[in-house]
Design a protein around this motif. Structure first.
Motif, mmCIF file in Angstrom:
data_model
loop_
_atom_site.group_PDB
_atom_site.id
_atom_site.type_symbol
_atom_site.label_atom_id
_atom_site.label_comp_id
_atom_site.label_asym_id
_atom_site.label_seq_id
_atom_site.Cartn_x
_atom_site.Cartn_y
_atom_site.Cartn_z
ATOM 1 N N PRO B 267 0.734 -1.634 0.122
ATOM 2 C CA PRO B 267 0.282 0.117 -0.206
ATOM 3 C C PRO B 267 0.713 0.988 -0.214
ATOM 4 O O PRO B 267 2.288 1.327 0.424
ATOM 5 N N ASP B 268 0.206 2.853 -0.376
ATOM 6 C CA ASP B 268 0.907 3.840 -0.477
ATOM 7 C C ASP B 268 1.136 3.805 1.121
ATOM 8 O O ASP B 268 0.482 3.595 1.990
ATOM 9 N N ARG B 269 2.677 4.318 1.718
ATOM 10 C CA ARG B 269 2.851 4.435 2.256
ATOM 11 C C ARG B 269 2.558 6.246 2.764
ATOM 12 O O ARG B 269 2.727 7.342 1.979
ATOM 13 N N ALA B 270 2.583 5.976 3.966
ATOM 14 C CA ALA B 270 2.164 8.109 4.375
ATOM 15 C C ALA B 270 3.276 8.317 4.383
ATOM 16 O O ALA B 270 4.392 7.892 4.785
ATOM 17 N N PRO B 271 2.846 10.488 3.978
ATOM 18 C CA PRO B 271 3.966 10.797 3.790
ATOM 19 C C PRO B 271 5.003 10.706 4.934
ATOM 20 O O PRO B 271 4.419 11.156 6.108
ATOM 21 N N ALA B 272 6.552 10.379 5.298
ATOM 22 C CA ALA B 272 6.703 10.815 6.244
ATOM 23 C C ALA B 272 8.523 11.623 6.153
ATOM 24 O O ALA B 272 8.766 12.188 4.508
ATOM 25 N N PRO B 273 8.970 12.686 7.240
ATOM 26 C CA PRO B 273 10.335 13.933 6.790
ATOM 27 C C PRO B 273 11.214 12.813 5.914
ATOM 28 O O PRO B 273 10.886 11.116 6.573
ATOM 29 N N PRO B 274 11.998 12.938 5.600
ATOM 30 C CA PRO B 274 13.148 12.545 4.393
ATOM 31 C C PRO B 274 13.686 12.125 5.838
ATOM 32 O O PRO B 274 15.022 12.343 6.316
ATOM 33 N N LEU B 275 14.792 10.736 5.759
ATOM 34 C CA LEU B 275 16.323 10.765 6.108
ATOM 35 C C LEU B 275 17.300 11.029 4.715
ATOM 36 O O LEU B 275 18.162 11.239 5.405
ATOM 37 N N LEU B 276 16.827 11.056 3.485
ATOM 38 C CA LEU B 276 18.220 12.112 2.949
ATOM 39 C C LEU B 276 17.083 12.442 1.618
ATOM 40 O O LEU B 276 15.570 11.979 1.211
ATOM 41 N N ALA B 277 17.624 13.543 1.414
ATOM 42 C CA ALA B 277 16.704 14.485 0.332
ATOM 43 C C ALA B 277 18.208 14.575 -0.849
ATOM 44 O O ALA B 277 18.689 15.097 -0.369
ATOM 45 N N VAL B 278 17.424 14.650 -1.600
ATOM 46 C CA VAL B 278 18.440 14.666 -2.904
ATOM 47 C C VAL B 278 17.902 15.686 -3.647
ATOM 48 O O VAL B 278 17.044 15.957 -4.330
ATOM 49 N N SER B 279 18.462 16.738 -4.375
ATOM 50 C CA SER B 279 18.363 17.906 -4.749
ATOM 51 C C SER B 279 19.455 18.119 -6.230
ATOM 52 O O SER B 279 20.204 18.915 -5.813
ATOM 53 N N GLY B 280 19.150 18.185 -6.992
ATOM 54 C CA GLY B 280 19.432 19.105 -8.298
ATOM 55 C C GLY B 280 21.186 17.734 -8.807
ATOM 56 O O GLY B 280 22.190 18.627 -8.829
ATOM 57 N N LEU B 281 20.800 17.729 -8.531
ATOM 58 C CA LEU B 281 21.616 16.616 -8.039
ATOM 59 C C LEU B 281 22.280 16.005 -10.019
ATOM 60 O O LEU B 281 21.801 15.911 -11.232
ATOM 61 N N CYS B 282 23.695 16.999 -10.159
ATOM 62 C CA CYS B 282 24.259 16.371 -11.653
ATOM 63 C C CYS B 282 25.311 15.744 -11.475
ATOM 64 O O CYS B 282 26.742 16.122 -10.225
ATOM 65 N N LYS B 283 25.926 14.843 -12.185
ATOM 66 C CA LYS B 283 27.313 14.320 -12.631
ATOM 67 C C LYS B 283 27.675 14.401 -14.533
ATOM 68 O O LYS B 283 26.865 13.950 -15.193
ATOM 69 N N ARG B 284 28.508 15.530 -14.774
ATOM 70 C CA ARG B 284 29.368 15.369 -15.828
ATOM 71 C C ARG B 284 30.634 14.572 -16.169
ATOM 72 O O ARG B 284 31.231 15.171 -15.152
ATOM 73 N N TYR B 285 30.938 13.598 -17.162
ATOM 74 C CA TYR B 285 32.457 13.517 -17.908
ATOM 75 C C TYR B 285 32.326 14.222 -19.057
ATOM 76 O O TYR B 285 31.685 14.383 -19.284
ATOM 77 N N GLY B 286 33.920 15.243 -18.567
ATOM 78 C CA GLY B 286 33.437 16.147 -19.772
ATOM 79 C C GLY B 286 32.622 16.416 -20.223
ATOM 80 O O GLY B 286 31.719 17.299 -19.713
ATOM 81 N N GLU B 287 32.068 15.781 -21.663
ATOM 82 C CA GLU B 287 31.477 16.699 -22.553
ATOM 83 C C GLU B 287 29.751 16.437 -21.833
ATOM 84 O O GLU B 287 28.750 16.657 -22.097
ATOM 85 N N PHE B 288 30.332 15.225 -21.466
ATOM 86 C CA PHE B 288 29.279 14.219 -21.620
ATOM 87 C C PHE B 288 27.976 14.231 -20.114
ATOM 88 O O PHE B 288 28.293 13.977 -19.031
#
Lengths: 304, 541
Positions: B267-288
């Motif tokens: 079943p869908d879980r009730a909203p809970a405070p996040p243990l881990l909150a990620v925002s705007g994560l980017c990773k570039r390898y050179g041009e890629f």
């Protein structure tokens, strides 16, 4: 590719420059050049004249500038022993060494690749035993000992081949044969190992499933893949030979760079030593580029 | 009795190994007719590939030995033919494609040359072979055949490489095509295309197709009949629909029961405070750009699945979270601190809390360390966890927790089976008492029955310790059974995220829909209905 070659050339030029600096200062560290160049009983006046003549009284940095300038115009000075430009003397000897190294390496590479591939195809078979035998000899018997035994056996006792020197094709046989053994054993083992890996690879399975015969499976499908580590070892061995197969050349009285260097050091012919160092360094630099090109030709995944 | 196109009778093959003889297959008999698809279904070590290798003369003697049996091709026994005659059949009458097309194509020759070779060695003149190669490339759907023929295998995608293998195998219009796990290394959408291509080509040429697979979904999608193998023996054979609906042998029944994707979704879980909150994560390898603007949260005790095809950025995301790879931008708040800006000392402490279990335990466990060394190393590095005197007891406890015998702690990884090794990897992660475990395709390499056990173990640990999981997978049915929420990734971006029910029952994005549609159901009836629907959709177009 052109970009890579340029980069390689620049990098090598830097190494050559470092080598030039080291050779210059090390030769100065060995003491007063007049002690080296002139006879022990030379008069003080003669020594002073020599210093003035060769600019040895100038500041070291000036001397170094002059030395580099001479190098750039390929002027290494004259050989004291032969009273000819040192470079000419070295190039003459280098031709001999190059020919000897080239013939030996072509023979070694061809033989090692064929025997190694066949040894890998049938591990434990006849070719595998030949491979093990030669590797053992190459690794355990020093080449000066093999050279002397070969002279005693083939030249002195049997009288089939000349003991030393040059002149006829017969003169080439013993030096090549003696130089052959060690790299043959080594390269054979590398070929064998890398071919065992290549022959057990999935693409060889595909070839067999296509109905490809055993010989093309070995020499077309597996060999080109198995060659990459082999090229590295072949290059390394060839570089060693270009540096002058000192021992073998000396024993067989072969007029190559190795023998020339030993003779020149013993007779304080430093212009020749310097020229010889620079020429071999340059040759090895050229050969490394050839190896890199061979890599790219053999493996399309490698692009510079 | 009329001759079958190919009939294997009482085949037994033994491999002589240092540990003694291994009976790879015993008394195996099956047959294949023209225009038919026969699947050999089995888990690793079941001997499902051995009869195919015997047919293609790919078993090396020694160490292999065919101890009994006949391989009748058009009534003639292949085993009684000479080497030369068998090579004439290989590639021309019977062809084979393999699991991993990259390693099965020769890396140093152009693909055009490799396809031509099949024809040339069987007597086609070079010029005609060259022309036919171009036609074949077009037929299997390789763009720009003229240019592609001059390219090398590494310049193609995984799916294209399998198409190239198929072109090579079908060059001489063989009577039989043997496909050994042809889609296992491919993404689901690519798998669907390859199976489709094989089906189309088979209909065109009328060849017999022998498909070796571990995947019930693949069987359901393409097979007419199925042979189920276990431990070197055939336990059952029959029509695909009949075997699935009414398995006669307990092993088959277990295999079908273990297939994931049929259980109740959580079943869908009730909203809970996040243990881990990620925002705007980017990773570039050179041009890629491998990863762009990833935003998501993970709650305590939650399982967050990350699904996507190869190259979608799922593993990059995991590596960035653990700082095994430095992210280019963004933040990840864990217990109030940004993981991406921790000092080396804090990073060291954080690593205790977030652990990883990798795909291949054979490679991720040091082969020179005993199980005890592997587990206790955690306490060598973080001595505050446990005083030395208790290491033995705790290691034994951890092994018991993951379902291994504590007395095996002085053994080495190679002495365990694949599933057991993954349990060791989990025990190793647990030794640090983490809060979050990142599983990067942790069950993908395991057989379904083992997979089900490992998933059960992970779920049990979640219940007991309130662990959170980031569960990276390409296998949607497993995700459906195990995860609470799902992130769908494509080309380095998150295209959709939501609860398992929302993603599986009501996907919003086309990409998610395609992904779900391409995923194969183990039930032949369901797959038949889907195919019906696909064909119906194609006809008006």
């Amino acid at each position: 590719m052109r970009k890579f070659l340029t980069r390689r050339a620049v990098a090598s030029a830097v190494s050559l420059l470092v080598l030039i600096v080291m050779v210059f200062f090390l030769s100065r560290l060995t003491g007063d050049p007049t002690q080296l160049y002139l006879p022990v009983d030379a008069s003080l006046e003669a020594r002073e004249n020599f210093r003035n003549l060769h600019g040895l009284n100038d500041p070291l940095i000036v001397q170094f500038g002059r030395y580099v300038g001479d190098l750039l115009t390929l002027d290494f000075g004259d050989s004291i022993r032969k009273s000819r430009p040192a470079l000419d003397v070295v190039i003459e000897a280098f031709k001999w060494t190059l020919t000897l190294a080239l013939i030996t390496m072509v023979l070694v590479s061809f033989a090692a690749i064929v025997f190694g591939a066949l040894a890998a195809f049938n591990v434990g078979g006849v070719f595998d035993r030949i491979a093990t035998f030669f590797s053992l000899i190459g690794a355990s018997a020093p080449d000066f000992w093999i050279a002397i035994v070969a002279i005693v056996l083939f030249s002195v006792n049997l009288g089939w081949l000349p003991t030393s020197g040059t002149g006829t094709l017969w003169h080439w046989i013993l030096p090549i044969a003696v130089l052959f053994i060690r790299p043959f054993g080594l390269i054979l083992q590398v070929v064998r190992g890398s071919m065992i890996t290549a022959l057990s690879s999935p693409y060889v399975k595909t070839a067999r499933a296509k109905g490809v015969r055993p010989r093309p499976v070995i020499f077309v499908h597996a060999l080109r893949n198995g060659m990459l580590p082999v090229i590295t070892v072949i290059g390394d061995q060839a570089a060693g030979m270009l540096n002058g197969a000192v021992v073998v050349e000396s024993i067989f009285g072969f007029p190559g760079v190795g023998k020339l260097m030993i003779d020149s050091i013993l007779q304080r012919d430093f212009a020749v030593v310097l020229a010889a160092i620079m020429v071999t360094a340059f040759a090895i630099f050229l050969m490394n580029i050839l190896i890199d090109i061979a890599y790219a030709v053999l493996d399309p995944r490698i692009r510079y | 009795m009329a001759d079958h196109l190919l009939e294997v009778r009482n085949l037994s093959v033994t491999f002589h190994t240092v540990r003694g003889p291994v009976h790879a297959v015993r008394n195996v008999s099956w047959h294949l007719d023209r225009g038919e698809v026969l699947a050999i279904l089995g888990e690793s070590g079941s001997g499902k590939s051995v009869s195919a290798s015997a047919i293609m003369d790919l078993i090396d003697c020694p160490p292999g030995q065919i101890t009994s049996g006949e391989l009748l091709f058009e009534g003639r026994d292949l085993l009684k033919m000479g080497r030369e005659e068998r090579r004439d059949i290989n590639g021309k009458r019977i062809a084979m494609i393999f699991q991993d097309p990259l390693s099965h194509l020769n890396p140093v020759y152009t693909v055009g040359w490799q396809i031509e070779e099949t024809m040339v060695i069987h007597g086609t003149p070079r010029a005609r072979a060259r022309a036919e190669t171009l036609a074949l490339l077009a037929k299997v759907g390789i763009p720009n055949p003229g240019q592609s023929a001059h390219k090398y295998p590494h310049q193609f995608s995984g799916g294209q490489r399998q198409r190239l293998m198929i072109a090579m195998a079908l060059a001489l219009r063989p009577d039989i095509l043997i496909a050994d796990e042809p889609t296992t290394a491919l993404d689901v959408t690519v798998q669907a295309q390859i199976l489709d291509l094989l089906e189309k080509l088979q209909a065109e040429t009328g060849m017999g197709l022998l498909l070796i697979t571990h995947d019930l979904g693949v069987v359901a999608e393409v097979a007419d009949r199925v042979v189920v193998m276990n431990g070197g023996e055939i336990v059952e054979q029959g029509s695909a629909a009949q075997v699935y609906a009414n398995p006669q042998h307990p092993y088959t029944a277990r295999l079908i029961a273990a297939a994931p994707g049929k259980g109740e979704m959580p079943p869908d879980r009730a909203p809970a405070p996040p243990l881990l909150a990620v925002s705007g994560l980017c990773k570039r390898y050179g041009e890629f750009t491998a990863l762009e603007g990833a935003d998501f949260a993970l709650a305590e005790g939650e399982t967050l699945a990350i699904v996507g095809e190869s190259g979608s950025g799922k593993s990059t995301l995991a590596k960035c979270l653990l700082r095994l790879d430095e992210p280019t931008g963004g933040q990840a708040l864990y217990k109030g601190a940004d993981l991406f800006r921790l000092s080396p000392k804090d990073l060291f402490r954080m690593r205790r809390d977030i652990q990883m279990v990798f795909q291949d335990p054979t490679q991720s466990l040091n082969p020179r360390m005993s199980v005890y060394d592997l587990i206790s190393e955690a306490w060598v590095i973080h001595p505050e966890i446990l005083p030395r005197a208790q290491w033995k007891a705790r290691a034994a406890g951890l092994l018991a927790q993951v379902g291994l015998l504590p007395e095996h702690m002085h053994r080495y990884a190679h002495q365990f089976s694949g599933g057991q090794r993954q349990r060791i990897a989990i025990a190793r992660a647990l030794a640090l008492e983490p809060r979050v475990i990142i599983c990067d395709e942790a069950v993908s390499a395991l057989d379904v029955s083992i997979q089900a056990q490992v998933i059960e173990l992970l779920a049990d640990l979640r219940r007991r310790f309130g662990l959170s999981y980031i569960f990276i997978a390409h296998d949607l049915p497993v995700v459906r059974d195990f995860a609470d929420r799902v992130i769908v990734m494509q080309g380095g971006r998150i295209v959709e995220q939501g609860s398992v029910r929302q993603i599986f029952d009501a996907p919003r994005e086309t990409y998610t829909k395609n992904l779900l549609a391409a995923s194969l159901d183990p039930d032949p009836a369901v797959q038949a209905a889907r195919r019906e629907a696909r064909h119906a959709a194609k006809v008006p177009a």
